[in-house]
Structure formats: structure tokens, C-alpha cells
Design a protein around this motif. Structure first.
Motif, PDB file in Angstrom:
ATOM      1  N   PRO A   1       0.824  -1.209   0.000  1.00  0.00           N
ATOM      2  CA  PRO A   1       0.000   0.000   0.000  1.00  0.00           C
ATOM      3  C   PRO A   1       0.857   1.257   0.000  1.00  0.00           C
ATOM      4  N   GLY A   2       0.229   2.397  -0.195  1.00  0.00           N
ATOM      5  CA  GLY A   2       0.906   3.669  -0.065  1.00  0.00           C
ATOM      6  C   GLY A   2       1.199   3.976   1.394  1.00  0.00           C
ATOM      7  N   PRO A   3       2.022   4.991   1.681  1.00  0.00           N
ATOM      8  CA  PRO A   3       2.438   5.258   3.065  1.00  0.00           C
ATOM      9  C   PRO A   3       1.315   5.707   3.984  1.00  0.00           C
TER      10      PRO A   3
ATOM     11  N   LEU B   1      -6.988   4.287  -1.053  1.00  0.00           N
ATOM     12  CA  LEU B   1      -5.590   4.601  -1.352  1.00  0.00           C
ATOM     13  C   LEU B   1      -4.796   3.344  -1.666  1.00  0.00           C
ATOM     14  N   TRP B   2      -5.127   2.261  -0.973  1.00  0.00           N
ATOM     15  CA  TRP B   2      -4.423   0.993  -1.229  1.00  0.00           C
ATOM     16  C   TRP B   2      -4.697   0.524  -2.666  1.00  0.00           C
TER      17      TRP B   2
ATOM     18  N   HIS C   1      -2.908   2.796  -5.421  1.00  0.00           N
ATOM     19  CA  HIS C   1      -1.468   3.014  -5.335  1.00  0.00           C
ATOM     20  C   HIS C   1      -0.762   2.311  -6.491  1.00  0.00           C
ATOM     21  N   ASP C   2       0.024   3.065  -7.250  1.00  0.00           N
ATOM     22  CA  ASP C   2       0.732   2.528  -8.413  1.00  0.00           C
ATOM     23  C   ASP C   2       2.162   2.158  -8.048  1.00  0.00           C
ATOM     24  N   ARG C   3       2.629   1.100  -8.646  1.00  0.00           N
ATOM     25  CA  ARG C   3       4.007   0.679  -8.481  1.00  0.00           C
ATOM     26  C   ARG C   3       4.869   1.292  -9.580  1.00  0.00           C
TER      27      ARG C   3
ATOM     28  N   ASN D   1       6.372  -6.562  -3.320  1.00  0.00           N
ATOM     29  CA  ASN D   1       5.683  -5.275  -3.282  1.00  0.00           C
ATOM     30  C   ASN D   1       4.749  -5.097  -4.472  1.00  0.00           C
TER      31      ASN D   1
END
Length: 692
Positions: free
Chosen positions: A489-491, A525-526, A529-531, A569
Motif C-alpha cells: 500500500p501507499g504510506p 488509497l491501497w 497506489h501505483d508501483r 511489493n
């Protein structure tokens, strides 16, 4: 505002305000770890002055307690984290070292490659100024290591390659340097030569010797994986458990049974408390004259303290001991043991002693599970007709507790370990009762019978339960789709998740449902979220580019840790050879976002790298080339100033992030002057400016 206050039931929160003390402390600790620069002495003096003035104002009644008291606790949390950072400070190796390493063994574990790994203190490095020598080093033992049987307390010498703990393998990723800083590990490395014993453990280390003797006896009595698991449950030493068994337990969501944490400490103290109380009540003179409940609580607390010492006292066990001690103390004071207030007291103690625990998955998962269980069973007390006694009540409680604990810990497990065990509830329903009814009582029985030579009886019973648990783990792990890979996920996702969950569980009244908003935001947000599309490891030895089948790696071997972290990730369950076999790389070349990416290594790398360095190309190499030419060159010199690199596609082109550009200037990052971090940021800006 009046309507909002009524709807939130602010007047009903007076009795539960203490529950928010650890939340406010945690916010301050989290804020400290988010700071881009370590505060200096002037900053700390200003914070201390503000805390002191705030405390005086609150005591005088000049400020309103709930709001300004919470702000005061946030400031205290920042101060606690900063104090802890200074207390554990020690030298970090700032050069590559090869030579003799002498030290005393502190802990023994296994690396990801199944090699025995020693953590040493009292370190001596050959021809090195003692002021530059780390407080602790961690060394993996490769090759033949039959000269000694490592035990804590022994002094050993070996010839090792050492370097500073490595930074993240992608910008913004997990930074091992921070964890190593708080473990006081200033260097890591490996040896391919035998480790030699200089001095055995001193006679004074009674507990360490007892752990070693107990572990050896258990493995001699129960050979194979059964004995290895029994050793882990009794002494906390998991180094004898095979990689296949560990992976099977993770896939079935039963790996938590190996960590001596809240479950084991709770089961042990519960067995001891119940047995002692039963024995005391059985003696009429004692039952009529003495407070048997309090005496049983004291005995259970002593058993928990002994278990803490025997298990090696790792962080998870310390946290479990604090929680159990708080609850047993509540029994001694005649208060209800299992309440949200008791959980809050335990959280405050842990955060004050080890503020860095807030960032660790063990802390997050254990307190998430405990808080959820206490809150849910508190709500269930008001439901009429729910079975509470007898076999049926026990079965209902087991199902509810397993489901609640699994649901509460699943998001944190998915975020930290990038996987969800789909049949974890089934595995826990079949295994946890056996752990509580058979395995832990048998361990207590083995300890009681040990002085008269009857420990084998308890171990035999223990083996029956362990074999059942391992059988369940293998069966569940073999089911189709047992493990679901989850992207990181993002921070902001986990903090929002924690705040929302705490609001729902700890707030009184209808206002608790406000917590659904941050929960929904965390989920959103999860999902969005882009890698990064392209990743380069810090040494330039591996490049990964996102393709239609997932990330395509440039090599099937080498930089294995970076490859595993990237794929995990991404939420990709493939291994490195599989990811390298995907379509995309042709002769170490990949077409990416209008550019041509070349990964150059091996014989003749320099001539090939210079020939490929043309316009509209990205060249990654492990060597050092003077001058970049017209291409975008990531060589040894550039990567030393950037760290790992991530490149993402955008509508206007691409965006480049570097690990050093994303890192903060903190004691554990090694950037002791602002200029070092600025140079890293400038490298990232220069690279971005060079791209179309």
C-alpha cells in the motif's frame, strides 16, 4: 458545534479518555519518524519548554484537557522517540572492511538463505580505531562451520567481509538501516572461513546455558521438525526450523504460533494460573484463609517472567510479558483483567520503553488483535441468548476469536508481508485449540517433571500436538489458492486504517462510525497506489521493468534480495527466474516509454556500455564510467549518489525518484551533513531534467 458534540457523544468519552493516551503518544512517535531532518539541540529545548508550559497550563486549568492534553502527549511522543534514538546511538561502519572480527555472541538466527547468522557485541576489528567500531555486528556463516557449536555468550573470532547496513532497494521502501540502528547493529556481512572459539560462555550466564541445554535435550528427545518447533516454543530459538516448514506455516497463517508472543504468554500464564488456583482451593485451610486468586496471579506472573528470560527476551516476548503483567496486576488489585484500559496501559508501557516498536509489524498486529478481541467480546456481552458456558460456548468463543483476530491482523499482515492466507481461519480453528489444550499445558508439565527426570512425558504429549499442527499446515498450504499475493500500500494507508479501527472500537456512542471514513480512505488509497514502472537496484546489478505479465527482471540470478522485495511489493508471487523468463528483455535490452534500456554487465561491459550510450537510451551498469555521454547513465558512481532508482510513467513523460533524494537526514541514514542529502536530490533533479 453543539449538535456535532451531541452526535459524537463527547460527554460520554470522559471514562474512556485514557484509551487515547497511547494513540496520542503513537502519533507523536510517528511524527518523529516522518521528520525530514533530525532535530538539533535548540529544537529539543524548545520542545521541552513547550511540554513543560503545557503541563503547567493543564494543571492550572487554563487549557481544556481532551484537546490540549492530547497535543501535550503528541509532543511527549516526539521526545520519547528522540531520546530513544540518542540512547541507542553507536558507530556505523563507514567503509568496507575485510579482516579479523572478534566478538561475543548475543543472538543466533538464520538468514533468508538458511545460513546461520551471529550477532556479536564487544566487537574488535583488526587495525581499526575503537571509536569507529560498531557496538554490534551481524555475520552470516557460509561454507563449512563445523569447528564450533555456536552458543550465546561465547567469544569467537572469524574473518569477515563487513559493510554498513544497506538502504532501501527502492525509493521510499523499507529501510533496514533504521531497524539496525535501534538494534545497535552498525555493520553486517558474511564469512566463508570457519568461526573459531576463543572463550566459552562464562559461568555467570545461567539462563543462556539453561536455554542451550533445554534446546539440546528437546531436539535429542524429539528429532526432526517436531523437535525444532518444540525448541522454538520453549526457548524462542527458531534457527533449527527448516525453510520448507517455515514457508508452509506462513502459507497457512500459522507462523505466529512460532513467535513467543501474546498467544503463548497468555496460554502459559492461563495454565499456570488455573493450575495453581485449583491446587490452592483443594486445600481447605488455604482456601479459607488466603487470597487464592491473588496467590495464583503472583505465581503466574513469576512463570511469565521465567518464560521471558528463558525465551531470550526478544521484543515480541517483552511486549507479551508487559501485556500479561498488566492484566495479572489488575487481578491482584481486584480489577477486571481483560479490558481496553488494560490494553492501553500495556501499549503506553511498550511505547515508552521502545518507541520504535510502533513501526514494527509485531506491535501493530498484536495490539490490533488484542484491541479487537476485547472490544468485540465487550459488545457481545450485551447480546442475549449467545452461548457462554460449556462446550458450545467454548466453540462459539473459539470461532469468534479466531475470526476477529484474523480480520484485525490481516491488513497489517498484507501490508508488511504482501500476502493473505486465504484459509488462515480454517487453519487457526484446527490448530489454536490444540496449542492451548495440549501443547502449552504439556510444556508446563514437562518443566514441572524435569527435576525428577520426567520431562520426556510432557515432550511426548507436546509432540502429538505439534505433529497435528504441522499436518494441518501442510494440508492447508496445499489447497488451491492458499496464498493470495497483495501489492504494497501507499504510506498513508496503514495510519488511516489504524485511526479508523481505533475510532470504531474505542469511541462510545454513534460517533464511532465516523471511523468508517478513514477506513474507506485507506482501502481506496491501497487500491489506487501505483508501483514504479522501472526499478534499478542500488548496485546496478538488477533492473526490473513492469510488463503485461508483471515485472520482468533483467537477470535470473543475482541481487536476490532486491528481486524478492520488488516482486512482493508488486503483489507478484513469481520467483526471480520466472520473472526473468517473461517476455521483454532481448539481449539485455528493453523498450520503455520511448526509451531503450540497456543493462550491461559481464565481460567487455565497458566497451559495450559506451557503444550503447546514445540519445534516447538508459544504460545501467555495475562498472564505473567517466562521463555519461548523451545517454542517461546509471553507473557505479551515479548509483552511489542516488541509491536505488524508480522511474514511473506519467502523461507528460516519466518521473524519476532516487532513494537518497527520498531519504531523510537522520542518524540511521548516514547523511550527517545537509550537503550529502542535497547532492542526492540534485542528482535526481539532474536526471529528471535530462529526460524528455
Amino acid at each position: 458545534m453543539t449538535r456535532l458534540g451531541r452526535w459524537l457523544a463527547l460527554d460520554r468519552q470522559r471514562g474512556s479518555l485514557f484509551l487515547w493516551v497511547p494513540v496520542c503518544l503513537g502519533c507523536g512517535i510517528g511524527l518523529y519518524f516522518l521528520l525530514p531532518v533530525e532535530p538539533d539541540r535548540r529544537d529539543w529545548l524548545l520542545l521541552a519548554g513547550a511540554i513543560g508550559a503545557g503541563a503547567v497550563a493543564l494543571a492550572a486549568g487554563l487549557w481544556h484537557w481532551p484537546l490540549f492534553g492530547g497535543l501535550l502527549l503528541v509532543g511527549i511522543g516526539v521526545g520519547l522517540a528522540g531520546l530513544r534514538t540518542d540512547m541507542v546511538a553507536g558507530p556505523t561502519l563507514d567503509f568496507r572492511y575485510y579482516g579479523a572480527v572478534q566478538g561475543r555472541i548475543v543472538t543466533i538466527d538464520r538468514s533468508a538463505s538458511e545460513k546461520t547468522r551471529l550477532t556479536l557485541d564487544r566487537v574488535v576489528l583488526e587495525r581499526t580505531d575503537p571509536a569507529r567500531v560498531p557496538l554490534r555486528v551481524r555475520v552470516s556463516l557460509h561454507g563449512a562451520q563445523d569447528w564450533i557449536d555456536p552458543k550465546p555468550g561465547q567469544t569467537v573470532i572469524l574473518t569477515a567481509h563487513l559493510s554498513a547496513p544497506e538502504g532501501p532497494v527502492e525509493p521510499g521502501g523499507f529501510d533496514f538501516r533504521r531497524m539496525a540502528w535501534f538494534d545497535r547493529i552498525g555493520a553486517v556481512g558474511y564469512t566463508r572461513t570457519p568461526a573459531l572459539l576463543i572463550a566459552d560462555a562464562p559461568d555467570g550466564q545461567i539462563v543462556a546455558r539453561l536455554r542451550t541445554r533445554i534446546g539440546a535435550y528437546i531436539r535429542a528427545t524429539l528429532p526432526g521438525e517436531t523437535g525444532a518447533v518444540a525448541t522454538a516454543l520453549t526457548t524462542g530459538d527458531r534457527s533449527y526450523i527448516g525453510a520448507v516448514t517455515m514457508e508452509t506455516l506462513r502459507a497457512s497463517n500459522l507462523a505466529h504460533l512460532l513467535a513467543i508472543s501474546g498467544l503463548h504468554m497468555g496460554l502459559l500464564t492461563g495454565v499456570v494460573f488455573g493450575a495453581l488456583r485449583l491446587v490452592l482451593v483443594a486445600v481447605p485451610r488455604v482456601a479459607l484463609r488466603w487470597p487464592t486468586k491473588s496467590l495464583a496471579a503472583v505465581g503466574a506472573l513469576a512463570a511469565a517472567a521465567f518464560y521471558l528470560a528463558l525465551s531470550g527476551g526478544n521484543v515480541a516476548t517483552q511486549r507479551a510479558f508487559v501485556m500479561v503483567a498488566v492484566m495479572l496486576t489488575a487481578i491482584l488489585l481486584g480489577r477486571r483483567a481483560v479490558t481496553l484500559r488494560a490494553v492501553a496501559v500495556a501499549a503506553v508501557i511498550v511505547l515508552c520503553l521502545r518507541p520504535e516498536a510502533l513501526t514494527e509489524p509485531g506491535f501493530q498486529m498484536s495490539f490490533a488483535a488484542t484491541t479487537a478481541l476485547v472490544a468485540v467480546f465487550r459488545w457481545l456481552r450485551g447480546i442475549p441468548g449467545l452461548p457462554r458456558r460449556g462446550i458450545l460456548g467454548w466453540i462459539v468463543a473459539l470461532i469468534i476469536s479466531s475470526a476477529v483476530a484474523g480480520a484485525a491482523t490481516a491488513p497489517f499482515s498484507a501490508a508488511h508481508f504482501n500476502q493473505i492466507a486465504q484459509y488462515g481461519l480454517l487453519a487457526n480453528l484446527l490448530s489454536v485449540p490444540v496449542m492451548g489444550v495440549l501443547v502449552m499445558p504439556a510444556a508446563v508439565l514437562s518443566a514441572v517433571l524435569a527435576p525428577i527426570g520426567g520431562a520426556w512425558i510432557g515432550l511426548w504429549l507436546m509432540a502429538i500436538g505439534i505433529d497435528w499442527i504441522l499436518g494441518v499446515a501442510h494440508w492447508v498450504a496445499g489447497l488451491g489458492g492458499a496464498v493470495i499475493a497483495v501489492p504494497a500500500p501507499g504510506p498513508a494507508a496503514l495510519p488511516l486504517l489504524a485511526v479508523g479501527g481505533l475510532m470504531v472500537m474505542a469511541w462510545n456512542g454513534v460517533g464511532r462510525w465516523v471511523g468508517v471514513i478513514p477506513l474507506a480512505a485507506a482501502a481506496g488509497l491501497w487500491m489506487v497506489h501505483d508501483r514504479p514502472a522501472l526499478l534499478i537496484d542500488p548496485g546496478g546489478s538488477l533492473v526490473g521493468i513492469m510488463g503485461p505479465e508483471g515485472r520482468v527482471l533483467s537477470k535470473p540470478r543475482g541481487a536476490g534480495f532486491a528481486a524478492r522485495v520488488w516482486l512482493e511489493n508488486d503483489g507478484d508471487s513469481a520467483d526471480q527466474p520466472t520473472a526473468a523468463a517473461r517476455q521483454g528483455w532481448v539481449d539485455n535490452t528493453f523498450a520503455f516509454a520511448g526509451q531503450t534500456v540497456h543493462h550491461v554487465y559481464g565481460r567487455g561491459w565497458e566497451a559495450r556500455a559506451r557503444a550503447m550510450c546514445t540519445e534516447q537510451t538508459i544504460v545501467v551498469t555495475t562498472g564505473d564510467l567517466a562521463g555519461t555521454g548523451p545517454c542517461l547513465m546509471f553507473d557505479e558512481t551515479t548509483l552511489a549518489r542516488t541509491g536505488a532508482v524508480a522511474i514511473s510513467r506519467q502523461h507528460s513523460g516519466i518521473r524519476i525518484k532516487t532513494a537518497i533524494g527520498e531519504a531523510s537526514r537522520r542518524p540511521w541514514t548516514g547523511y550527517k551533513s545537509p550537503d550529502q542529502a542535497i547532492r542526492g536530490e540534485e542528482v535526481g533533479d539532474r536526471i529528471a531534467a535530462a529526460m524528455p
